[in-house]
Motif scaffolding. Structure first.
Motif, PDB file in Angstrom:
ATOM      1  N   GLY A 204       0.849  -1.194   0.011  1.00 26.77           N
ATOM      2  CA  GLY A 204       0.119   0.001   0.182  1.00 26.77           C
ATOM      3  C   GLY A 204       0.917   1.396  -0.055  1.00 26.77           C
ATOM      4  O   GLY A 204       2.154   1.255  -0.141  1.00 26.77           O
ATOM      5  N   PHE A 205       0.252   2.499  -0.039  1.00 28.33           N
ATOM      6  CA  PHE A 205       0.900   3.727  -0.029  1.00 28.33           C
ATOM      7  C   PHE A 205       1.843   4.064   1.276  1.00 28.33           C
ATOM      8  O   PHE A 205       2.817   4.694   1.233  1.00 28.33           O
ATOM      9  CB  PHE A 205      -0.104   4.809  -0.301  1.00 28.33           C
ATOM     10  N   VAL A 206       1.279   3.511   2.445  1.00 30.57           N
ATOM     11  CA  VAL A 206       1.854   3.621   3.530  1.00 30.57           C
ATOM     12  C   VAL A 206       2.320   2.315   4.182  1.00 30.57           C
ATOM     13  O   VAL A 206       1.672   2.020   5.232  1.00 30.57           O
ATOM     14  CB  VAL A 206       1.088   4.418   4.593  1.00 30.57           C
ATOM     15  N   PRO A 207       3.171   1.503   3.728  1.00 30.26           N
ATOM     16  CA  PRO A 207       3.297   0.174   3.989  1.00 30.26           C
ATOM     17  C   PRO A 207       4.098   0.038   5.366  1.00 30.26           C
ATOM     18  O   PRO A 207       3.977  -0.951   6.001  1.00 30.26           O
ATOM     19  CB  PRO A 207       4.428  -0.502   2.792  1.00 30.26           C
ATOM     20  N   MET A 208       4.817   1.370   5.968  1.00 31.87           N
ATOM     21  CA  MET A 208       5.414   1.113   7.080  1.00 31.87           C
ATOM     22  C   MET A 208       4.485   1.809   8.110  1.00 31.87           C
ATOM     23  O   MET A 208       5.050   2.057   9.383  1.00 31.87           O
ATOM     24  CB  MET A 208       6.998   1.788   7.119  1.00 31.87           C
ATOM     25  N   GLY A 209       3.325   2.157   7.996  1.00 34.89           N
ATOM     26  CA  GLY A 209       2.687   3.239   8.877  1.00 34.89           C
ATOM     27  C   GLY A 209       3.026   4.471   8.877  1.00 34.89           C
ATOM     28  O   GLY A 209       3.813   5.086   8.234  1.00 34.89           O
ATOM     29  N   TRP A 210       2.068   5.248   9.291  1.00 37.62           N
ATOM     30  CA  TRP A 210       2.187   6.626   9.334  1.00 37.62           C
ATOM     31  C   TRP A 210       3.241   7.271   9.893  1.00 37.62           C
ATOM     32  O   TRP A 210       3.725   8.424   9.702  1.00 37.62           O
ATOM     33  CB  TRP A 210       0.938   7.523   9.550  1.00 37.62           C
ATOM     34  N   SER A 211       3.752   6.770  10.899  1.00 35.45           N
ATOM     35  CA  SER A 211       4.725   7.172  11.657  1.00 35.45           C
ATOM     36  C   SER A 211       6.062   7.090  10.993  1.00 35.45           C
ATOM     37  O   SER A 211       6.947   8.034  11.120  1.00 35.45           O
ATOM     38  CB  SER A 211       5.111   6.288  12.955  1.00 35.45           C
ATOM     39  N   SER A 212       6.161   6.377   9.786  1.00 31.01           N
ATOM     40  CA  SER A 212       7.421   6.397   9.005  1.00 31.01           C
ATOM     41  C   SER A 212       7.462   7.598   8.274  1.00 31.01           C
ATOM     42  O   SER A 212       8.611   7.917   7.792  1.00 31.01           O
ATOM     43  CB  SER A 212       7.207   5.089   7.968  1.00 31.01           C
ATOM     44  N   VAL A 213       6.475   8.286   8.081  1.00 28.94           N
ATOM     45  CA  VAL A 213       6.466   9.659   7.286  1.00 28.94           C
ATOM     46  C   VAL A 213       7.232  10.476   8.301  1.00 28.94           C
ATOM     47  O   VAL A 213       8.084  11.488   7.611  1.00 28.94           O
ATOM     48  CB  VAL A 213       4.936  10.204   6.893  1.00 28.94           C
ATOM     49  N   TRP A 214       6.876  10.539   9.457  1.00 26.17           N
ATOM     50  CA  TRP A 214       7.677  11.458  10.293  1.00 26.17           C
ATOM     51  C   TRP A 214       9.095  10.932  10.541  1.00 26.17           C
ATOM     52  O   TRP A 214       9.924  11.847  10.415  1.00 26.17           O
ATOM     53  CB  TRP A 214       7.134  11.210  11.825  1.00 26.17           C
ATOM     54  N   VAL A 215       9.612   9.852  10.520  1.00 26.34           N
ATOM     55  CA  VAL A 215      10.946   9.243  10.731  1.00 26.34           C
ATOM     56  C   VAL A 215      11.886   9.839   9.379  1.00 26.34           C
ATOM     57  O   VAL A 215      12.746  10.021   9.462  1.00 26.34           O
ATOM     58  CB  VAL A 215      10.852   7.743  10.947  1.00 26.34           C
ATOM     59  N   ALA A 216      11.053   9.426   8.236  1.00 26.96           N
ATOM     60  CA  ALA A 216      11.797   9.866   7.193  1.00 26.96           C
ATOM     61  C   ALA A 216      12.149  11.233   6.912  1.00 26.96           C
ATOM     62  O   ALA A 216      12.954  11.649   6.137  1.00 26.96           O
ATOM     63  CB  ALA A 216      10.793   9.607   5.876  1.00 26.96           C
ATOM     64  N   LEU A 217      11.498  12.007   7.655  1.00 30.23           N
ATOM     65  CA  LEU A 217      11.948  13.636   7.681  1.00 30.23           C
ATOM     66  C   LEU A 217      13.237  13.695   8.076  1.00 30.23           C
ATOM     67  O   LEU A 217      14.258  14.714   7.793  1.00 30.23           O
ATOM     68  CB  LEU A 217      10.989  14.537   8.795  1.00 30.23           C
ATOM     69  N   SER A 218      13.943  12.796   8.972  1.00 32.58           N
ATOM     70  CA  SER A 218      15.211  13.085   9.504  1.00 32.58           C
ATOM     71  C   SER A 218      16.118  12.716   8.474  1.00 32.58           C
ATOM     72  O   SER A 218      17.375  13.400   8.206  1.00 32.58           O
ATOM     73  CB  SER A 218      15.378  11.858  10.571  1.00 32.58           C
ATOM     74  N   VAL A 219      15.802  12.082   7.357  1.00 31.60           N
ATOM     75  CA  VAL A 219      16.669  11.922   6.080  1.00 31.60           C
ATOM     76  C   VAL A 219      16.248  13.174   5.083  1.00 31.60           C
ATOM     77  O   VAL A 219      17.416  13.694   4.572  1.00 31.60           O
ATOM     78  CB  VAL A 219      16.631  10.757   5.575  1.00 31.60           C
ATOM     79  N   VAL A 220      15.078  13.405   4.970  1.00 32.84           N
ATOM     80  CA  VAL A 220      14.786  14.304   3.853  1.00 32.84           C
ATOM     81  C   VAL A 220      15.193  15.675   4.213  1.00 32.84           C
ATOM     82  O   VAL A 220      15.633  16.269   3.329  1.00 32.84           O
ATOM     83  CB  VAL A 220      13.110  14.377   3.994  1.00 32.84           C
ATOM     84  N   MET A 221      15.410  16.162   5.575  1.00 32.78           N
ATOM     85  CA  MET A 221      15.702  17.464   5.845  1.00 32.78           C
ATOM     86  C   MET A 221      17.108  17.953   5.221  1.00 32.78           C
ATOM     87  O   MET A 221      17.480  18.954   5.053  1.00 32.78           O
ATOM     88  CB  MET A 221      15.653  17.571   7.179  1.00 32.78           C
ATOM     89  N   PHE A 222      18.073  16.802   5.255  1.00 31.56           N
ATOM     90  CA  PHE A 222      19.218  17.002   4.844  1.00 31.56           C
ATOM     91  C   PHE A 222      19.252  17.546   3.218  1.00 31.56           C
ATOM     92  O   PHE A 222      20.235  18.133   2.829  1.00 31.56           O
ATOM     93  CB  PHE A 222      20.035  15.535   4.942  1.00 31.56           C
ATOM     94  N   SER A 223      18.409  17.117   2.563  1.00 28.82           N
ATOM     95  CA  SER A 223      18.188  17.524   1.003  1.00 28.82           C
ATOM     96  C   SER A 223      17.850  18.869   1.015  1.00 28.82           C
ATOM     97  O   SER A 223      18.181  19.696   0.037  1.00 28.82           O
ATOM     98  CB  SER A 223      16.977  16.903   0.432  1.00 28.82           C
ATOM     99  N   PHE A 224      17.177  19.558   2.134  1.00 22.75           N
ATOM    100  CA  PHE A 224      16.872  20.966   1.808  1.00 22.75           C
ATOM    101  C   PHE A 224      17.994  21.853   2.640  1.00 22.75           C
ATOM    102  O   PHE A 224      17.923  23.120   2.454  1.00 22.75           O
ATOM    103  CB  PHE A 224      15.415  21.205   2.566  1.00 22.75           C
ATOM    104  N   GLY A 225      18.808  21.406   3.019  1.00 21.22           N
ATOM    105  CA  GLY A 225      19.935  22.083   3.754  1.00 21.22           C
ATOM    106  C   GLY A 225      20.738  22.820   2.799  1.00 21.22           C
ATOM    107  O   GLY A 225      21.177  22.415   1.713  1.00 21.22           O
TER     108      GLY A 225
END
Length: 480
Positions: A204-225
């Motif tokens: 499905g669209f959220v295979p790891m649960g909605w909390s994974s969207v939050w956890v992924a932010l710890s990686v995503v924010m490096f992209s916007f630095g």
């Protein structure tokens, strides 16, 4: 005394000649910020984020872009009113206190030093993909010589080079989006449209649960630095008010558009479990997988060239940012005064030398063959950037509460947007509870902040001269 005619080497001067030159146009300013932010975080690091959240990583990148937008627009509003050297750090010194200005600038200098070294490690790894016989440490030294030479030219020449490098990345991303969109919506001869099936396949669209969207932010924010460069470049802008207004708006829109659409196309064309990876190997890059699907011969080589340019551009921009931040600290008495020295081309030569420490450290680590350094450095950068961004937004709240007039544009939502941005940053910082790499970053970052506080109390506090800070604002006021 040696005269300019008898010595062809660039002379260095102190005092009034230690000021920076205003030579950057608004297009160059926007591209410098893009050069820092549009790097390996998108081309390679996106695989790790996909592995955490699956197709829902699209939401993570959308949320990350909103947080980054609040910071960039807040900086843009303040810098359009006060295009001072040291950017957001000098603003924090005036609107919060000299201590917060000191801490913000030193934290960000550490960020730029780490990012410069990490991006050169990436450059050397990409070079080794073609020429395996070249050791990583040798590649680091080779590319270090390139970016140091670029930074030693006048800021106008630096802006032209960075504009060119960033333009290559932007064109590559636009082409990727156009071709990817055709594959998703229309298909190609002999290849039907992929559609959006992969968004809901494999769990499905959220295979790891909605909390994974939050956890992924710890990686995503490096992209916007890197968006912080909008504030730092203000001190060297030809027309600060117009340039900052234009650069802040265009940078935010471009980054959000590029990241969200690129990641959306990747997860539409490649099964998310296949696209997931560490993000440190060119052959496992989600972009290589998409190019392979398109049928481009030598897809990995094409991607390798792009990520090499991306990393080199990001390293180049961060060395620039670090040297300017150290120049600002030295000018205000918060670093050794020697770091305020500039050449006759208005280039902070000592700042460039000191900001190259990350390159030296990366070379030593590569020579000693320490593994996994890039990932931990990325987490440390995210940890420090979150603190810097939070202080920028707090400074903005103080700036708006005083009803300062003269800014050429206002951030949509004003103080409400800043508060929402702070809430978002707090959520990202909270991932330290579940991400081991963020926990290690905190174990390094928190003691570093404590050391900085001790040094401020013991040494820097007595060196602060409020007149130095006011001089920076008066100089900026005269150039508006």
């Amino acid at each position: 005394m040696t005269t300019p005619s008898s010595n062809p080497a660039p002379a260095v001067e102190r005092g009034a000649d230690g000021h920076l030159a205003r030579s950057l146009g608004h297009g160059q300013m926007a591209m410098i910020a893009m050069g820092s932010a549009l790097g390996t975080g998108l081309f390679l690091g996106s695989g790790e984020a996909i592995g955490i959240a699956g197709p829902a990583v699209i939401i993570s990148f959308a949320l990350g872009s909103l947080i980054a937008a609040s910071v960039a627009l807040a900086m843009g509003e303040m810098a359009s009113r006060h295009p001072v050297r040291g950017g957001f750090g000098t603003l924090a010194a005036r609107y919060l206190s000299p201590f917060w200005g000191y801490l913000t600038r030193w934290l960000y200098w550490i960020v730029t030093v780490c990012v410069t070294g990490a991006e050169l490690v990436a450059c050397a790894a990409y070079l080794a993909y073609w020429v395996p016989a070249i050791p990583i440490w040798a590649g680091i030294l080779l590319f270090a010589a390139v970016i140091i030479a670029i930074n030693m030219t006048s800021v106008g020449s630096f802006g032209v080079v960075e504009f060119f490098l960033s333009s290559i990345k932007v064109i590559a991303v636009v082409v990727f989006i156009l071709i990817g969109a055709i594959l998703v919506l229309f298909g190609m001869p002999g290849q039907p449209a992929a559609g959006f099936v992969e968004l809901t396949a494999e769990g499905g669209f959220v295979p790891m649960g909605w909390s994974s969207v939050w956890v992924a932010l710890s990686v995503v924010m490096f992209s916007f630095g890197g968006i912080e460069l909008l504030s730092i470049t203000a001190a060297e802008a030809k027309d600060p008010a117009r340039s900052i207004r234009t650069a802040a708006r265009t940078t935010v829109v471009r980054l959000a558009f590029f990241y969200v659409l690129c990641i959306g196309i990747v997860v539409c064309l490649v099964p998310w479990q296949q696209a997931a990876g560490t993000g440190e190997d060119v052959a496992t890059s989600p972009f290589v997988m998409v190019f392979d699907r398109i049928g481009i011969p030598g897809a990995a080589h094409v991607t390798n060239l792009l990520v090499l340019i991306a990393a080199l551009s990001a390293a180049n921009a961060n060395l620039y940012a670090g040297s300017r931040m150290l120049h600002s600290l030295a000018s205000d008495g918060l670093a050794p005064r020697i770091a305020a020295i500039t050449t006759r081309r208005k280039v902070p030569i000592v700042g460039i030398a000191c900001s190259s420490l990350g390159i030296l450290g990366a070379g030593v680590l590569a020579f000693s063959e320490v593994g996994g350094v890039f990932g931990y450095m990325m987490s440390l950068v995210v940890f420090a950037v979150i603190l810097v961004w939070a202080l920028i937004l707090v400074t903005y709240l103080r700036f708006r509460s005083l009803k300062v007039e003269g800014a050429n544009f206002r951030m949509p939502g004003g103080m409400v947007s800043a508060v929402l941005g702070l809430i978002g940053l707090a959520a990202v910082l909270a991932t330290v509870a579940v991400r081991p790499s963020m926990q290690i970053a905190a174990m390094v970052g928190v003691p570093a902040v404590l050391v900085a506080i001790i040094l401020y109390v013991a040494v820097a506090r007595r060196r602060i001269d409020p007149a130095d800070i006011e001089e920076a604002f008066e100089e900026a006021e005269s150039m508006r």
